[in-house]
Write a protein that holds these residues in place. Structure first.
Motif, short mmCIF file in Angstrom:
data_model
loop_
_atom_site.label_atom_id
_atom_site.label_comp_id
_atom_site.label_asym_id
_atom_site.label_seq_id
_atom_site.Cartn_x
_atom_site.Cartn_y
_atom_site.Cartn_z
N ARG A 131 1.32 13.49 -2.59
CA ARG A 131 2.50 14.08 -1.93
C ARG A 131 2.81 13.33 -0.62
N LEU A 132 1.75 12.94 0.09
CA LEU A 132 1.97 12.22 1.34
C LEU A 132 2.54 10.83 1.08
N ASN A 136 4.60 10.18 -1.22
CA ASN A 136 6.04 10.45 -1.39
C ASN A 136 6.76 10.44 -0.04
N VAL A 137 6.20 11.15 0.93
CA VAL A 137 6.86 11.25 2.24
C VAL A 137 6.92 9.88 2.89
N GLN A 146 7.59 7.25 1.56
CA GLN A 146 8.70 6.47 1.02
C GLN A 146 9.93 6.52 1.92
N LEU A 147 10.01 7.52 2.81
CA LEU A 147 11.14 7.57 3.74
C LEU A 147 11.11 6.34 4.63
N ASP A 148 10.07 6.21 5.38
CA ASP A 148 9.64 5.04 6.14
C ASP A 148 8.56 5.54 7.08
N GLN A 202 9.65 8.01 10.07
CA GLN A 202 10.01 9.36 9.64
C GLN A 202 8.78 10.11 9.14
N ALA A 262 5.78 9.77 10.23
CA ALA A 262 5.06 10.20 11.43
C ALA A 262 5.75 11.40 12.07
N LEU A 306 7.30 13.59 10.58
CA LEU A 306 7.06 14.76 9.73
C LEU A 306 5.58 15.17 9.79
N ILE A 349 2.70 13.19 9.64
CA ILE A 349 1.66 12.45 8.92
C ILE A 349 1.01 11.42 9.85
#
Lengths: 365, 291
Positions: free
Chosen positions: A245-246, A248-249, A251-253, A256, A258, A260, A262
């Motif tokens: 799942r992380l 996936n996130v 993939q934003l860049d 973003q 960080a 969010l 992560i």
């Protein structure tokens, strides 16, 4: 306000995409079934063809208590048992494990670097492992070491050492930008390759052995190799799957991700470590098999989309299936001569991949 | 209907920035910036290109570490917070947001739940309902199954705002949310943001290039030049012809808006070339490069 949400968005928000069972499990289940059938089929093929039923029976009977429980009585020649259990099955299982590892490592690098051209060998593990293996083959090591698998171990260790060096060299302050990681990987990889070439040139009399290793193959597949590499592959696989799942996130860049919440640096480290462990283990027993780690995850992405919660398990299963079939072809197509499996993976994989790309292109326009 | 109806500012302090400085190498990008942000308030950050506005957002979301000074969110120093805890308080709508191929709008907005989930945890019913709520508030529910990277500029901006809302933050930072949008989309986005501040009590910090929009929507403005705080206060106090000349180096008329009396800046075309001697370039103004 106007449009009514379509079925897919309802499915998404009802949590089906997110909670997996309804959507993911049947697909993964089907692929797992296909893998088992592929392995069984692969075992039937060879200089002595063995019927499907006998293969299934031998495998079932070899599992403690399962044979008795199913009431299987051996109705096959005793030689079949040795061929299936000691030669063909371990080789097919190893092919599956190597294929799964390369595909998952490739998928996680493609996700981490957000680049569809990334493959498991990207940041140096292959050239490192190649150097270790070639050094072990050509250098005058004590003969007693070879039966202990010194070539494997040196390939495994030097693959990991090179990646560790790449990671350290690529650090800028407290972070490791992916593009420095790539550049350091390319540079150090080239360096390792040049040393490998030097060794090959200097010890030309062992060129055939070296070349056979570099081309990749599963000719030495045995239960011992399965057992030695399994822990690393399972560990790497579990770690990567747990972070899907992380990824996936990510993939934003990276910024973003960080924002969010992560810890991107930690995620990067964990993924590189896990993917390196899997790849080094695979390379140590099979040499440098190309194409699996590049095209399998890419094909899975083209077919089922970029959600890593589906992408990673499907890559593992399809990677395994692909390599089991490729190895079966490699050892039967010109029998009794065996082709390097890398030749087969590229020969079959590349056209399929191009076809897939064309298909997608047509629908996109 | 907008900003000029001041919400009364109580002791609901959300963000407290004190003496904030930042350098890229030897170049000072921000120097000694202090301001506060309260619940329900919209604070506009204005200033010319290179005045440090985007750097400020990156510092507030801890993508960068300040050289000195402190940032406190709800009374806690953000330097001491876990990244995940910070993301539960502060959500960012970045200036340039790449949206990945192949993910649907619903999936991208659901990523806003990341700060509330353990790394290996899947989204639960609660996350689904928060996401749906964020989508309904931003009118993105009807886009749910569209691919996010195939949306128009205005729709993308709404998706990113919805994702930020799904984080359930108390502070929302927006970096030029109206850039590249046409006038109707600009107003729609700012109306949306104003409603969050008004109805949910979010503290909103917004970097805005369009002075007239900033005046209409922000309760207070912070005007930066060359990384320093030049003026701070109500739009009427900050936006004056003198300040605009000093900060932007152009002559502009500031007149009252015919509907609400807020200042409006008017720029006239110059006859021939502008007198270059009149352009005030801040001599110490650094030109930070944003990597």
């Amino acid at each position: 306000m106007s449009a009514v949400p379509s079925l897919r968005s309802l499915v998404v928000l009802a949590g089906l995409r997110y909670h997996r069972p309804q959507y993911v499990r049947p697909l993964v289940g089907l692929a797992a079934l296909a893998l088992i059938l592929s392995v069984v089929f692969s075992v039937t093929q060879g200089s002595v063809p063995i019927p499907m039923g006998a293969v299934a029976g031998i495998i079932a009977a070899s599992v403690p208590r399962l044979g008795e429980w199913l009431g299987i009585t051996p109705s096959w020649p005793a030689t079949y048992e040795a061929v299936v259990l000691q030669i063909r099955l371990p080789r097919a299982v190893l092919a599956g494990m190597v294929g799964a590892s390369l595909a998952v490592a490739g998928a996680s690098y493609q996700g981490l670097f957000r680049n569809p051209l990334a493959d498991p060998y990207l940041i140096g593990v292959a050239s490192g492992a190649g150097l270790g293996a070639v050094a072990a083959i050509v250098l005058p090591l004590p003969a007693i070491l070879y039966p202990l698998g010194v070539v494997q171990w040196m390939a495994f260790a030097s693959g990991i050492i090179i990646v560790a060096l790449v990671y350290l060299l690529a650090r800028v302050g407290r972070s490791t930008p992916t593009f420095t990681l790539l550049l350091a990987g390319v540079a150090l990889g080239a360096f390792a390759t040049s040393v490998t070439s030097f060794l090959m040139y200097t010890y030309a009399e062992k060129l055939h052995t070296v070349y056979a290793w570099l081309l990749g193959g599963l000719t030495m597949g045995s239960w011992q190799q399965v057992l030695v590499t399994l822990p690393y592959m399972v560990l790497g696989f579990v770690v990567i799957i747990m972070h899907s799942r992380l990824i996936n996130v990510l993939q934003l860049d990276e910024e973003q991700a960080a924002q969010l919440g992560i810890d991107v640096e930690r995620l990067k480290q964990v993924l590189v470590m896990a993917a390196t462990l899997m790849t080094a283990a695979a390379v140590s027993v099979s040499g440098l098999i190309g194409f699996v780690g590049l095209i399998v995850p890419h094909a899975v992405r083209l077919i089922w989309g970029p959600d890593h919660r589906l992408l990673l398990p499907m890559s593992a299963l399809l990677g395994a299936i692909f390599l089991v079939w490729a190895d079966t072809l490699a050892r039967t197509i010109l029998a009794p001569v065996e082709l390097p499996v890398g030749v087969v993976t590229a020969f079959c994989g590349a056209p399929f991949f191009l076809w897939l790309l064309r298909q997608r292109k047509r629908t996109a326009f | 209907m907008h900003a000029h109806e001041k919400s009364c500012i109580t002791d609901s302090l959300l963000l407290e920035v004190e003496g904030l400085s930042f350098n890229y190498g030897r170049t000072a990008v921000l120097a000694d910036i202090s301001f506060t942000l309260h619940r329900g308030e919209i604070l506009g950050v204005v200033g010319p290109n290179g005045s440090g506005k985007s750097t400020l957002i990156r510092l507030l979301s801890r993508l960068l570490q300040p050289a000195s000074g402190s940032i406190r969110a709800s009374g806690r120093s953000i330097a001491s917070l876990e990244r995940q805890a910070l993301a539960r308080m502060v959500a960012v709508v970045p200036q340039s947001h790449s949206l990945p191929d192949g993910f649907t709008v619903a999936e991208v907005i659901m990523m806003g739940r990341t700060p509330h989930l353990r790394p290996f945890q899947a989204e639960g019913k609660h996350d689904l309902s928060v996401t749906r709520q964020a989508m309904e508030m931003t009118d993105t529910w009807r886009l749910a199954d569209r691919l996010a990277n195939e949306l128009s500029g205005g729709e993308r901006q709404r998706v990113i705002i919805a994702r930020a809302l799904a984080q359930q933050p108390s502070i929302l930072l927006l970096d030029e949310p109206t850039a590249h949008l046409d006038l109707s989309h600009q107003v729609a986005i700012l109306d949306l943001v104003a409603s969050f501040a008004h109805e949910q009590g979010l503290g909103v910090l917004i970097v805005e290039h369009d002075l007239n929009l900033a005046i209409q929507y922000c309760h207070r403005l912070v005007m930066l030049i060359g990384g320093r705080l030049f003026a701070e206060g109500t739009p009427a106090k900050v936006i004056t012809a003198q300040n605009i000349e000093a900060v932007y180096g152009i002559e502009a008329d500031v007149v009252p808006h015919p509907h609400n009396g807020l200042p409006v800046t008017l720029v006239a075309r110059s006859n021939g070339h502008r007198d270059s001697a009149k352009i005030v370039t801040p001599s110490q103004s650094p030109r930070p490069k944003h990597p």
